[in-house]
Design a protein around this motif. Sequence first.
Motif, PDB file in Angstrom:
ATOM      1  N   SER A 161       0.869  -1.134  -0.004  1.00 32.44           N
ATOM      2  CA  SER A 161      -0.051  -0.073  -0.106  1.00 32.44           C
ATOM      3  C   SER A 161       0.802   1.410  -0.026  1.00 32.44           C
ATOM      4  CB  SER A 161      -0.932   0.071   1.125  1.00 32.44           C
ATOM      5  OG  SER A 161      -1.875   1.229   1.123  1.00 32.44           O
ATOM      6  N   ASN A 162       1.957   1.306   0.857  1.00 36.93           N
ATOM      7  CA  ASN A 162       2.860   2.427   0.964  1.00 36.93           C
ATOM      8  C   ASN A 162       3.429   2.645  -0.389  1.00 36.93           C
ATOM      9  OD1 ASN A 162       2.177   2.903   3.459  1.00 36.93           O
ATOM     10  ND2 ASN A 162       3.944   1.887   4.363  1.00 36.93           N
ATOM     11  N   ALA A 163       4.057   1.654  -1.187  1.00 34.51           N
ATOM     12  CA  ALA A 163       4.955   1.667  -2.331  1.00 34.51           C
ATOM     13  C   ALA A 163       3.728   2.325  -3.422  1.00 34.51           C
ATOM     14  CB  ALA A 163       5.179   0.153  -2.817  1.00 34.51           C
ATOM     15  N   LEU A 164       2.355   1.825  -3.327  1.00 34.93           N
ATOM     16  CA  LEU A 164       1.712   2.153  -4.439  1.00 34.93           C
ATOM     17  C   LEU A 164       1.347   3.879  -3.823  1.00 34.93           C
ATOM     18  CD1 LEU A 164      -0.141   0.837  -6.613  1.00 34.93           C
ATOM     19  CD2 LEU A 164      -2.135   0.575  -5.064  1.00 34.93           C
ATOM     20  N   ASP A 165       1.173   4.231  -3.017  1.00 31.56           N
ATOM     21  CA  ASP A 165       0.907   5.697  -2.647  1.00 31.56           C
ATOM     22  C   ASP A 165       2.163   6.343  -3.132  1.00 31.56           C
ATOM     23  OD1 ASP A 165      -1.515   5.106  -1.341  1.00 31.56           O
ATOM     24  OD2 ASP A 165      -0.536   4.997   0.720  1.00 31.56           O
ATOM     25  N   ALA A 166       3.304   5.921  -2.964  1.00 28.74           N
ATOM     26  CA  ALA A 166       4.601   6.618  -3.411  1.00 28.74           C
ATOM     27  C   ALA A 166       4.451   6.745  -5.022  1.00 28.74           C
ATOM     28  CB  ALA A 166       5.470   5.800  -3.131  1.00 28.74           C
ATOM     29  N   VAL A 167       4.001   5.667  -5.586  1.00 30.23           N
ATOM     30  CA  VAL A 167       4.083   5.505  -7.149  1.00 30.23           C
ATOM     31  C   VAL A 167       2.970   6.727  -7.666  1.00 30.23           C
ATOM     32  CG1 VAL A 167       3.267   4.147  -9.282  1.00 30.23           C
ATOM     33  CG2 VAL A 167       4.817   3.361  -7.609  1.00 30.23           C
ATOM     34  N   GLU A 216       1.722 -12.379  -2.935  1.00 34.41           N
ATOM     35  CA  GLU A 216       1.183 -11.670  -3.763  1.00 34.41           C
ATOM     36  C   GLU A 216       1.436 -10.336  -3.424  1.00 34.41           C
ATOM     37  OE1 GLU A 216      -2.811 -12.693  -3.746  1.00 34.41           O
ATOM     38  OE2 GLU A 216      -2.484 -14.747  -4.625  1.00 34.41           O
ATOM     39  N   ALA A 217       1.324  -9.908  -1.930  1.00 38.49           N
ATOM     40  CA  ALA A 217       1.621  -8.347  -1.646  1.00 38.49           C
ATOM     41  C   ALA A 217       3.007  -7.993  -2.039  1.00 38.49           C
ATOM     42  CB  ALA A 217       1.347  -8.121   0.020  1.00 38.49           C
ATOM     43  N   ALA A 218       4.112  -8.956  -1.850  1.00 37.69           N
ATOM     44  CA  ALA A 218       5.343  -8.721  -1.742  1.00 37.69           C
ATOM     45  C   ALA A 218       5.517  -8.318  -3.635  1.00 37.69           C
ATOM     46  CB  ALA A 218       6.140  -9.643  -1.515  1.00 37.69           C
TER      47      ALA A 218
END
Length: 466
Positions: free
Chosen positions: A204-210, A256-258
């Motif tokens: 979730s954090n990686a998606l927000d950063a993108v 899957e999350a990774a």
Amino acid sequence: MTATPGTPSTRSYPHQPSTVRGRGGSAALRDTLTLMSLPVLAALALPAAFAGGGTRRWFGGRAEGQRAEAQAAKDAAAAAFYELDTAQRDLRISVETITAVDDSPAARRAVADFEALGLRIDEVSQRYIQAVDAHDLDRDDLEAATAARARGELTAAKDELLRVRQELDRFGSSLGPLLGKAETQLARLAPAVERARQALLGASNALDAVRQTGLAAEDLAARLAALSPELTKLNQGAGQHGLPQTLERAERVQREAAAIRAEAERLPEKAAEIDHRLVSLRTRAQALTTRAGQVDPVLSELRRRFAAACWQDLQQVPAQAAQNVGQAELKLREAQAARDAQRWADATSLLSTVRALLNTTDEAVSAAGDRLTRLNAVQKDPQQETERTRFAIRDAQRLAMTGRTTPDPRHARPLDDAVARLERAVGTLEGRHPDYWHFLTETEAVRQTVARVVAQIREERGGPGR
């Protein structure tokens, strides 16, 4: 007492502890139940030990001695009953721990054996209760004989309780391997679930950063949202969904999350890579358009100087090159649109198609120039190509004769055929309009045949050094 694991029951006995059994699966629950039962024992299990006070008249002699012995037997039986009840409750928790994670035949046998022991415990408990109810040791007119009889029945009840307690202890000892395995699996559960939660948080954090870079990443967001029901089931726990299923779910969610996180972190790099490929392939298409325009002069020279067999297969190169480049430019526009819509998979696929079209065109355009270069060389000095091929044949013949007085027919026959084929190719150069292209293709074929024979000889002799 009851012997069916997982079925709560409440039983009250006169002058005995009330036992409340509930489902449990951990040492914490076992300790809690034990602590809860201690006040009940103090209040109910041993009332006779402290009954009387100053309300009963005491008569000396043999009757009072028998009364005291009977009371001691009653206290001992009550203690044995309480210890058996506590042991059964603790063992029930162990059995439920096993059944929560293990459905093997051994685990099912353990459940059946525990149920059988429960029936046995109920029988001896009932006899103990009947012995307690049959005798009022606080009566003022208690006779010595009655007290002695009460002592005997209570002692017998205590002995039965102790024997069943021993059986229960032996059964508990036999559960060691099953319980150890179950507790090991339970110990894996909490860390596995926590890893899954942390993986989801990281994704979730990686998606927000993108998204902060302007990339929508809608496909990754959809994949992450699809994991939400799985997180709900993880939070509901193994008690509702089973331990093996919960462990498997936790591991799958983590994987899957990774993967989502890794793709999200690489997305800016992927976007930049696609942008670079778009520019590079567009430039290459423009360069091929220029090179394809140079094929016609090459073909014109080939027609003027060489026989038709030397250039007929190249006649369609200009038209085919123009068609391929046009198609590549169309796919490039589609790839640009897919990139703008952030359809990364579509963009990547279209760029692969463009690359394949341009590679084919490049090979065809290059073939025309290479053909003219090779034909010029062989027209100027055909002897060089002939000697090159003869050297390859002689080298193979020497290898075939190494360590032998006569060559192996499997090697000699194809080499002899290669010599004859080369001579026929040289013969085609005689005449007014020699077919130089046929000569070149024949000498190339002869060298390929010779190379196969050399490889076969070396393989049979154990390596290239021999």
